[in-house]
Structure formats: structure tokens, C-alpha cells
Design a protein around this motif. Sequence first.
Motif, PDB file in Angstrom:
ATOM      1  N   ASP A  44       1.862   1.831  -3.417  1.00  0.00           N
ATOM      2  CA  ASP A  44       0.762   2.327  -4.239  1.00  0.00           C
ATOM      3  C   ASP A  44       0.575   3.823  -4.127  1.00  0.00           C
ATOM      4  O   ASP A  44      -0.028   4.434  -5.004  1.00  0.00           O
ATOM      5  CB  ASP A  44      -0.550   1.622  -3.856  1.00  0.00           C
ATOM      6  CG  ASP A  44      -0.576   0.189  -4.307  1.00  0.00           C
ATOM      7  OD1 ASP A  44      -1.334  -0.602  -3.723  1.00  0.00           O
ATOM      8  OD2 ASP A  44       0.167  -0.140  -5.252  1.00  0.00           O
ATOM      9  N   ARG A  56      -7.687  -1.447  -3.278  1.00  0.00           N
ATOM     10  CA  ARG A  56      -6.710  -0.944  -2.303  1.00  0.00           C
ATOM     11  C   ARG A  56      -7.416  -0.379  -1.087  1.00  0.00           C
ATOM     12  O   ARG A  56      -6.917  -0.485   0.038  1.00  0.00           O
ATOM     13  CB  ARG A  56      -5.819   0.133  -2.924  1.00  0.00           C
ATOM     14  CG  ARG A  56      -5.172  -0.262  -4.223  1.00  0.00           C
ATOM     15  CD  ARG A  56      -4.317  -1.476  -4.107  1.00  0.00           C
ATOM     16  NE  ARG A  56      -4.667  -2.437  -5.125  1.00  0.00           N
ATOM     17  CZ  ARG A  56      -3.848  -3.297  -5.678  1.00  0.00           C
ATOM     18  NH1 ARG A  56      -2.594  -3.344  -5.289  1.00  0.00           N
ATOM     19  NH2 ARG A  56      -4.254  -4.119  -6.601  1.00  0.00           N
ATOM     20  N   ALA A 103      -8.251  -3.231   1.121  1.00  0.00           N
ATOM     21  CA  ALA A 103      -7.057  -3.744   1.788  1.00  0.00           C
ATOM     22  C   ALA A 103      -6.652  -2.828   2.928  1.00  0.00           C
ATOM     23  O   ALA A 103      -6.289  -3.282   4.018  1.00  0.00           O
ATOM     24  CB  ALA A 103      -5.919  -3.872   0.778  1.00  0.00           C
ATOM     25  N   LEU A 104      -6.718  -1.502   2.690  1.00  0.00           N
ATOM     26  CA  LEU A 104      -6.356  -0.543   3.734  1.00  0.00           C
ATOM     27  C   LEU A 104      -7.309  -0.636   4.907  1.00  0.00           C
ATOM     28  O   LEU A 104      -6.899  -0.565   6.066  1.00  0.00           O
ATOM     29  CB  LEU A 104      -6.384   0.872   3.142  1.00  0.00           C
ATOM     30  CG  LEU A 104      -5.845   1.981   4.039  1.00  0.00           C
ATOM     31  CD1 LEU A 104      -4.372   1.754   4.304  1.00  0.00           C
ATOM     32  CD2 LEU A 104      -6.054   3.331   3.385  1.00  0.00           C
ATOM     33  N   LEU A 141       0.834  -1.203   0.000  1.00  0.00           N
ATOM     34  CA  LEU A 141       0.000   0.000   0.000  1.00  0.00           C
ATOM     35  C   LEU A 141       0.864   1.246   0.000  1.00  0.00           C
ATOM     36  O   LEU A 141       0.522   2.251  -0.638  1.00  0.00           O
ATOM     37  CB  LEU A 141      -0.941  -0.021   1.208  1.00  0.00           C
ATOM     38  CG  LEU A 141      -2.047  -1.065   1.132  1.00  0.00           C
ATOM     39  CD1 LEU A 141      -2.800  -1.136   2.437  1.00  0.00           C
ATOM     40  CD2 LEU A 141      -3.004  -0.752   0.002  1.00  0.00           C
ATOM     41  N   TRP A 146      -9.384  -0.906  -9.158  1.00  0.00           N
ATOM     42  CA  TRP A 146      -8.097  -0.975  -8.479  1.00  0.00           C
ATOM     43  C   TRP A 146      -8.141  -0.164  -7.190  1.00  0.00           C
ATOM     44  O   TRP A 146      -7.707  -0.627  -6.125  1.00  0.00           O
ATOM     45  CB  TRP A 146      -7.022  -0.449  -9.434  1.00  0.00           C
ATOM     46  CG  TRP A 146      -5.627  -0.566  -8.938  1.00  0.00           C
ATOM     47  CD1 TRP A 146      -4.755  -1.604  -9.112  1.00  0.00           C
ATOM     48  CD2 TRP A 146      -4.915   0.422  -8.192  1.00  0.00           C
ATOM     49  NE1 TRP A 146      -3.545  -1.324  -8.530  1.00  0.00           N
ATOM     50  CE2 TRP A 146      -3.626  -0.085  -7.954  1.00  0.00           C
ATOM     51  CE3 TRP A 146      -5.241   1.676  -7.703  1.00  0.00           C
ATOM     52  CZ2 TRP A 146      -2.664   0.633  -7.254  1.00  0.00           C
ATOM     53  CZ3 TRP A 146      -4.281   2.388  -7.002  1.00  0.00           C
ATOM     54  CH2 TRP A 146      -3.012   1.867  -6.783  1.00  0.00           C
TER      55      TRP A 146
END
Lengths: 179, 173
Positions: A148, B80, B83-84, A145, B76
Amino acid sequence: MALLRTIIKNSTQAKLLAAAPVKSWQPAVTASTFGMKSIEANRTKPLTNENFEDKNKRLQRPISPHLTVYKFQSNMALSITHRFTGLAQNGFIYGLALGAMTLPASFPYYLGLLEAAHIPLVVLAVKVLIAFPFSYHLVNGIRHLVWDTGYSLTIKGVESTGYIVLAAAIALALYLTSL
Amino acid sequence: MAAMMSLCRNFGKVGLSNRMTIGNPCLAALSNRNKTFLENRIVPSSQNGVKKFTVNHKALAETSSCKSADDHTRLWTIERSLALSLVPLVPSAFMFPSAAMDYLLAISFTLHAHWGLETIVVDYLRPKVVGPALAKLGVALVYGISAFTLGGLFYFNYSDVGIVNAIKMLWKL
């Protein structure tokens, strides 16, 4: 004179275009580099309809070695471990769901069976096998992350965060197992 | 603290920026299609002032592979974000257990695992290698597995002890 110039222009053009056939892109050096107008400037279709892969198959071109020759590096190992631990956890939740749907008795019953077997090593192994994938995937996931957002996308950054992740994952796994 | 805040601020910014279209003529053509009138001629394209390649954007955008190309950005970003959100969710589910937390955990785990498994299958079961039928079958199987997992975890939460309690009981052994 004009005729001679036209002949020379066309022949040089033809040579350049023969050397670098145009598909949907043109090479850096074209006829226009020499101040000449390219006859291919308004091409709208590719020269052939053959796919890149099909052409390679037709010419029976060998594939360059990749996995067998690339130097093994830490970032490769960390990346594939991230994938494997994710896959393992996928297996855990799928197994839990499968057991819940197919097995006749409830979860505490099977836990009681495991306890009655009196093999603390097996219990410890189960805990480690659950804790390590979870902790490694969590810590490396945070690293992903961070990437990203654009930070730490350098060779040094990847390397150093990789070592931090490995140490933190092992530490977290040990801590979780001891709980 | 400031670093964390800038990290969070940057998180939503990533997307189909100009940076990501470098080297990908299809995406470059598509983004041009969205912005300006496409010219049916060879146009030089430059990224950061460096000439990369010349391409006829209109013709390229009309090829079948470009027409079926999609902008994966939104999905996408959602992946994310999930996931965060999972990072604080799991510890808090153990600190403040409840039935709602169990169901939330089930949904989040299954969704995250589904996207991960789908990525793996799409990466390795490539049509050029295993054939188009097996590639499609693999993705369909992933959907099936995820649906079954979600149902099974919901059933486990409803009629059995629940995910968090199950792990706690296992750890007490």
C-alpha cells in the motif's frame, strides 16, 4: 468543386463513424485524424441507453473462461489464504461473542471441561488452529501494508515477499504454539 | 531505520492521485469536476503524456453512475491505519494486560473484522449475480454480525475473564 469535396468528406466521415460508433469515448483514429472536423465532436448523450451487461445478455454472448483456465500461481494461493485466515478469525471472535452471550457458565468452566477430557491432541490442534491463521494473516497483512505504500509491487517483489511470508508465518505459528 | 521512516512517510501519501484515475473515466471526470470548469465537449485526456481516450467530462460526470460514485480514499486510509495499529497492539496487549487493553482489543478486532467481512460480501454477493435484494441483505447482515460481536466481546470483557486472559488460560492447558 466545393460540392464534390463536401460529398466526399461526408461519405468518408460516415464510413468512419459507422465503423466505430461513438458512445462516451472515441477511438484513436477518428475523422479528425485526417484533418476533418467530426460531426460527433459535441455529442453529449450516448447512442443508446442500453447497459453493457444487458446488451450482452440480450445477444446471449458467452462468458470467456476465467477461473477454470488461469494458471495456478503462488500469489493467488497466498491471497486467498489471507482472506480465509481473516474469515476464520472473524469466526473465532464471533464464536467467542456468541458463546459469551448464550452459554450459561463462564469461560473457565468450559476450559475445565476441555481439560478434564484429557485429550492433549485436541488441545494442541486447537492451539495450532488459532495460532496459524493469526500468524499468517499478521505477516501477510504486513506485506499488504508494504504494498500500500507502493514498495515491492513488481513480479519479483511479490514472489520473493510471498516466500518470506510463508516461511515467517509457519515459523511464528510454531513458536506461538510452543508457548 | 531510514527505510522504515520513508515507509511511514509514504503511507499517508497514497490516495486519489492521478495514477489511480487511469482507466477509470468516472474518477477522471470527478477529479476534473473538483478542479476545473467542465467543458461540455469531447476533450482528449492524457496520463503521463500518453493519450488514453477522449471523453466528454461534463456529460460523463452527470451520468447517474458517476453522480453516485464516491471517493473511497478517506475510508481506505482509515482502514489501513487501523490495520497498521493492530500490529503493535496485539503483542503489547499480551505484554501489558489490563481491562482497558481488553476493550481496545475488542474494538480494534471487531472493526477490522467488520471491514474485512464487508469487503468479502461486497466482492462475492454482486447485484448482477445474486440480485440487488440479496446484495443489500448481505451487507446488512455484516453490520448485524459486527454489532453483535462487539456487544458480545464487551460482555465477555465485563462479566467474564477478558480476551487476553482467556487466550492465556487456553494456552496454559
